[in-house]
Design a protein around this motif. Structure first.
Motif, mmCIF file in Angstrom:
data_model
loop_
_atom_site.group_PDB
_atom_site.id
_atom_site.type_symbol
_atom_site.label_atom_id
_atom_site.label_comp_id
_atom_site.label_asym_id
_atom_site.label_seq_id
_atom_site.Cartn_x
_atom_site.Cartn_y
_atom_site.Cartn_z
ATOM 1 N N ASP A 7 47.915 37.919 35.772
ATOM 2 C CA ASP A 7 48.352 36.654 35.179
ATOM 3 C C ASP A 7 49.099 35.797 36.198
ATOM 4 O OD1 ASP A 7 47.223 37.143 32.682
ATOM 5 O OD2 ASP A 7 49.078 37.894 31.802
ATOM 6 N N SER A 8 49.837 36.438 37.099
ATOM 7 C CA SER A 8 50.654 35.680 38.045
ATOM 8 C C SER A 8 49.832 35.014 39.153
ATOM 9 C CB SER A 8 51.745 36.560 38.656
ATOM 10 O OG SER A 8 51.173 37.633 39.355
ATOM 11 N N GLU A 12 46.051 30.518 40.988
ATOM 12 C CA GLU A 12 45.845 30.355 42.436
ATOM 13 C C GLU A 12 44.469 30.858 42.866
ATOM 14 O OE1 GLU A 12 47.254 32.527 46.534
ATOM 15 O OE2 GLU A 12 48.466 32.807 44.740
ATOM 16 N N LYS A 13 44.099 32.059 42.457
ATOM 17 C CA LYS A 13 42.871 32.694 42.944
ATOM 18 C C LYS A 13 41.613 32.214 42.233
ATOM 19 C CE LYS A 13 44.926 35.567 45.797
ATOM 20 N NZ LYS A 13 44.773 35.471 47.229
ATOM 21 N N VAL A 14 41.705 31.997 40.917
ATOM 22 C CA VAL A 14 40.512 31.671 40.129
ATOM 23 C C VAL A 14 40.366 30.162 39.944
ATOM 24 C CG1 VAL A 14 39.367 31.970 37.895
ATOM 25 C CG2 VAL A 14 40.560 33.899 38.951
ATOM 26 N N LEU A 15 41.373 29.539 39.375
ATOM 27 C CA LEU A 15 41.248 28.127 39.024
ATOM 28 C C LEU A 15 41.266 27.213 40.240
ATOM 29 C CD1 LEU A 15 43.483 28.062 35.814
ATOM 30 C CD2 LEU A 15 41.016 28.491 36.018
ATOM 31 N N ASN A 16 41.898 27.641 41.332
ATOM 32 C CA ASN A 16 41.961 26.814 42.540
ATOM 33 C C ASN A 16 40.943 27.238 43.601
ATOM 34 O OD1 ASN A 16 44.031 25.296 41.448
ATOM 35 N ND2 ASN A 16 45.633 26.583 42.321
ATOM 36 N N SER A 17 40.040 28.130 43.266
ATOM 37 C CA SER A 17 39.042 28.599 44.238
ATOM 38 C C SER A 17 38.039 27.500 44.554
ATOM 39 C CB SER A 17 38.302 29.817 43.679
ATOM 40 O OG SER A 17 37.276 30.219 44.576
ATOM 41 N N ASP A 18 37.651 27.413 45.825
ATOM 42 C CA ASP A 18 36.617 26.445 46.196
ATOM 43 C C ASP A 18 35.214 27.038 46.053
ATOM 44 O OD1 ASP A 18 36.904 28.230 48.273
ATOM 45 O OD2 ASP A 18 36.970 26.717 49.860
ATOM 46 N N LYS A 19 35.129 28.302 45.638
ATOM 47 C CA LYS A 19 33.846 28.969 45.400
ATOM 48 C C LYS A 19 33.721 29.263 43.910
ATOM 49 C CE LYS A 19 34.031 31.535 49.759
ATOM 50 N NZ LYS A 19 34.129 32.880 50.322
ATOM 51 N N PRO A 20 32.500 29.486 43.430
ATOM 52 C CA PRO A 20 32.353 29.976 42.056
ATOM 53 C C PRO A 20 33.067 31.325 41.916
ATOM 54 C CG PRO A 20 30.229 29.321 42.959
ATOM 55 C CD PRO A 20 31.214 29.300 44.093
ATOM 56 N N VAL A 21 33.575 31.596 40.703
ATOM 57 C CA VAL A 21 34.336 32.823 40.464
ATOM 58 C C VAL A 21 33.776 33.557 39.252
ATOM 59 C CG1 VAL A 21 36.624 33.812 40.059
ATOM 60 C CG2 VAL A 21 36.419 31.682 41.351
ATOM 61 N N SER A 60 47.383 44.986 31.068
ATOM 62 C CA SER A 60 48.538 44.570 31.861
ATOM 63 C C SER A 60 48.688 43.058 31.951
ATOM 64 C CB SER A 60 48.410 45.106 33.290
ATOM 65 O OG SER A 60 48.213 46.492 33.284
ATOM 66 N N ASN A 61 47.611 42.334 31.681
ATOM 67 C CA ASN A 61 47.588 40.880 31.866
ATOM 68 C C ASN A 61 46.922 40.222 30.666
ATOM 69 O OD1 ASN A 61 48.382 40.775 34.914
ATOM 70 N ND2 ASN A 61 46.797 42.322 34.762
ATOM 71 N N GLN A 62 47.741 39.802 29.713
ATOM 72 C CA GLN A 62 47.175 39.294 28.461
ATOM 73 C C GLN A 62 47.156 37.775 28.353
ATOM 74 O OE1 GLN A 62 49.360 41.383 25.422
ATOM 75 N NE2 GLN A 62 48.555 43.352 26.062
ATOM 76 N N GLU A 63 47.878 37.093 29.210
ATOM 77 C CA GLU A 63 48.002 35.636 29.091
ATOM 78 C C GLU A 63 46.652 34.923 29.194
ATOM 79 O OE1 GLU A 63 49.888 31.854 31.526
ATOM 80 O OE2 GLU A 63 50.647 33.853 31.973
ATOM 81 N N PHE A 64 45.904 35.193 30.266
ATOM 82 C CA PHE A 64 44.652 34.472 30.471
ATOM 83 C C PHE A 64 43.520 35.030 29.610
ATOM 84 C CE2 PHE A 64 47.120 32.914 33.981
ATOM 85 C CZ PHE A 64 46.775 31.572 33.976
ATOM 86 N N ALA A 65 43.603 36.303 29.252
ATOM 87 C CA ALA A 65 42.640 36.848 28.294
ATOM 88 C C ALA A 65 42.767 36.095 26.977
ATOM 89 C CB ALA A 65 42.866 38.338 28.097
#
Length: 105
Positions: A7-8, A12-21, A60-65
């Protein structure tokens, strides 16, 4: 190897990626998730220069799910330019994932 997303660092890694994710939402206790895991690793190796392939542990990461309505796992979400563009729920053949990525590249 697929990148571990939390979640933290999701934004940064997914939404700001310049490549498809591709993000695999999974959990350790989930049998079907263990079937999809090796497929995701193969896709990660094959697309390492063209797309980001990641895994997010929903226990462990429920926010974005929750934000993206992931109610069943495994669920694989595809993002491009910070936007959710596709989803696959349940176990699917490798071609289902690679075909979607190819269309986003």
């Amino acid at each position: 190897m697929a990148l571990e997303i939390t979640d933290s660092n999701f934004e940064e890694k997914v939404l700001n990626s310049d490549k498809p994710v591709l993000v695999d939402f999974w959990a350790e206790w989930c049998g079907p998730c263990r079937m999809v895991g090796p497929i995701i690793e193969e896709v990660s190796n094959e697309y390492k220069d063209k797309a980001l392939v990641a895994k997010l542990d929903v226990d462990s990461n429920q926010e974005f799910a929750a934000k993206y309505g992931v109610r069943n796992i495994p669920t694989v979400l595809f993002f491009k330019g910070g936007e959710l563009v596709d989803r696959k729920v349940g176990v699917a053949p490798k071609e289902n994932y690679t075909e979607t990525l190819d269309n986003l590249i």
